[in-house]
Design a protein around this motif. Structure first.
Motif, short mmCIF file in Angstrom:
data_model
loop_
_atom_site.label_atom_id
_atom_site.label_comp_id
_atom_site.label_asym_id
_atom_site.label_seq_id
_atom_site.Cartn_x
_atom_site.Cartn_y
_atom_site.Cartn_z
N GLY A 188 0.82 -1.20 0.00
CA GLY A 188 0.00 0.00 0.00
C GLY A 188 0.86 1.25 0.00
N SER A 189 0.26 2.35 0.41
CA SER A 189 0.91 3.65 0.27
C SER A 189 2.24 3.74 1.02
CB SER A 189 -0.03 4.78 0.71
OG SER A 189 -0.46 4.57 2.04
N LYS A 190 2.31 3.19 2.23
CA LYS A 190 3.56 3.27 2.99
C LYS A 190 4.68 2.52 2.25
CE LYS A 190 3.01 1.62 7.07
NZ LYS A 190 1.87 1.36 7.40
N MET A 191 4.39 1.32 1.78
CA MET A 191 5.40 0.54 1.08
C MET A 191 5.73 1.15 -0.28
SD MET A 191 6.25 -1.51 3.39
CE MET A 191 7.53 -2.29 2.41
N ASP A 192 4.73 1.74 -0.94
CA ASP A 192 4.98 2.42 -2.22
C ASP A 192 5.96 3.57 -2.02
OD1 ASP A 192 3.20 0.67 -3.42
OD2 ASP A 192 1.56 2.14 -3.49
N LEU A 193 5.76 4.35 -0.96
CA LEU A 193 6.66 5.47 -0.69
C LEU A 193 8.06 5.00 -0.32
CD1 LEU A 193 4.22 7.79 1.29
CD2 LEU A 193 5.24 8.25 -0.95
N LEU A 194 8.14 3.92 0.46
CA LEU A 194 9.45 3.40 0.85
C LEU A 194 10.21 2.82 -0.35
CD1 LEU A 194 8.70 1.74 4.30
CD2 LEU A 194 9.93 3.87 3.84
N ALA A 195 9.48 2.35 -1.35
CA ALA A 195 10.15 1.86 -2.57
C ALA A 195 10.81 3.01 -3.31
CB ALA A 195 9.13 1.15 -3.46
N LEU A 196 10.28 4.22 -3.18
CA LEU A 196 10.84 5.39 -3.85
C LEU A 196 11.93 6.07 -3.04
CD1 LEU A 196 7.51 6.95 -5.15
CD2 LEU A 196 9.23 5.71 -6.49
N ASN A 197 11.82 6.01 -1.70
CA ASN A 197 12.78 6.69 -0.84
C ASN A 197 12.83 5.96 0.50
OD1 ASN A 197 14.37 8.41 0.63
ND2 ASN A 197 13.07 10.20 0.37
N LYS A 198 13.93 5.30 0.78
CA LYS A 198 14.09 4.52 2.02
C LYS A 198 14.51 5.37 3.21
CE LYS A 198 15.23 0.34 -0.41
NZ LYS A 198 16.10 -0.80 -0.55
N ASN A 199 14.83 6.65 2.99
CA ASN A 199 15.21 7.53 4.08
C ASN A 199 13.97 7.91 4.88
OD1 ASN A 199 18.11 7.96 3.52
ND2 ASN A 199 17.29 8.71 1.58
N VAL A 200 14.03 7.68 6.19
CA VAL A 200 12.87 7.92 7.04
C VAL A 200 13.29 8.57 8.34
CG1 VAL A 200 11.61 5.92 6.13
CG2 VAL A 200 13.01 5.65 8.18
N VAL A 201 12.31 9.05 9.06
CA VAL A 201 12.48 9.44 10.46
C VAL A 201 11.38 8.72 11.22
CG1 VAL A 201 11.09 11.55 10.26
CG2 VAL A 201 12.77 11.34 12.09
N PHE A 202 11.76 8.16 12.36
CA PHE A 202 10.81 7.46 13.22
C PHE A 202 10.82 8.19 14.55
CE2 PHE A 202 9.92 4.20 16.44
CZ PHE A 202 8.63 3.88 16.05
N GLU A 203 9.64 8.58 15.04
CA GLU A 203 9.55 9.40 16.26
C GLU A 203 8.59 8.77 17.24
OE1 GLU A 203 8.12 12.50 19.00
OE2 GLU A 203 6.91 11.48 17.49
N VAL A 204 9.00 8.80 18.50
CA VAL A 204 8.18 8.30 19.61
C VAL A 204 8.26 9.33 20.73
CG1 VAL A 204 7.93 6.46 21.31
CG2 VAL A 204 8.69 5.91 19.01
N ASP A 205 7.16 9.49 21.45
CA ASP A 205 7.20 10.40 22.60
C ASP A 205 6.37 9.85 23.74
OD1 ASP A 205 4.55 11.04 21.80
OD2 ASP A 205 5.29 12.70 20.62
N GLY A 206 6.52 10.46 24.88
CA GLY A 206 5.75 10.11 26.06
C GLY A 206 5.70 11.31 26.98
N TRP A 207 4.77 11.30 27.93
CA TRP A 207 4.65 12.43 28.84
C TRP A 207 3.88 12.06 30.09
CZ3 TRP A 207 2.23 11.85 24.22
CH2 TRP A 207 0.84 11.74 24.24
N THR A 208 4.07 12.90 31.10
CA THR A 208 3.32 12.85 32.36
C THR A 208 2.84 14.27 32.62
OG1 THR A 208 5.23 13.39 33.74
CG2 THR A 208 4.87 11.04 33.26
#
Length: 141
Positions: free
Chosen positions: A57-77
């Motif tokens: 689908g769209s995520k894999m289609d985009l990754l086929a064109l450009n493998k450079n990514v940023v992955f972000e996670v956060d948390g809070w109190t």
């Protein structure tokens, strides 16, 4: 590292992986043809990389064109929060031994769909994190 009075401090790189492992949901940022996209994903920390499952689908289609990514996670109190980013490449796992290990990870689809693709995000630019102390806006001098 920021000074002691700063509401923002740098999380040491070696501690960032622990922050990542404490959560299950993050955001994958990809870009193709100068158009950014962000996808919420559930993930698993595997050593010093992140794996997730996907369907075609769209995520894999985009990754086929450009493998450079940023992955972000956060948390809070109520007192503060944190954010960790992994900047690197996302690649479909194709090695049979790696696939067998990835299939044992606690990664279940959120919705009733078949997700047979496993993807590994490996930092190439790096991993970074910041911790924030919440509080009122200071008065201007």
């Amino acid at each position: 590292m920021s000074d002691n009075n700063s509401p923002v401090t740098i999380i040491p790189e070696e501690s960032c992986w622990g922050y990542l492992a404490s959560q299950e949901v993050g955001r994958l940022g990809v870009s193709s043809h100068d158009v950014p996209e962000i996808f919420p994903i559930n993930y698993y920390v595997d050593g010093e990389s992140v794996i997730f499952r996907s369907a075609e689908g769209s995520k894999m289609d985009l990754l086929a064109l450009n493998k450079n990514v940023v992955f972000e996670v956060d948390g809070w109190t109520d007192e503060g929060g944190w954010s960790v980013m992994v900047k690197g490449i996302a690649e479909r796992i194709t090695d049979e031994d790696e696939l067998a290990r990835a299939r044992k990870a606690p990664l279940l689809p959120w919705i009733p769909t078949v997700k047979t693709i496993f993807v590994r995000v490996t930092p190439t630019i790096g991993i970074s994190g910041r911790h924030f102390v919440f509080g009122p806006e200071p008065k201007q001098a």
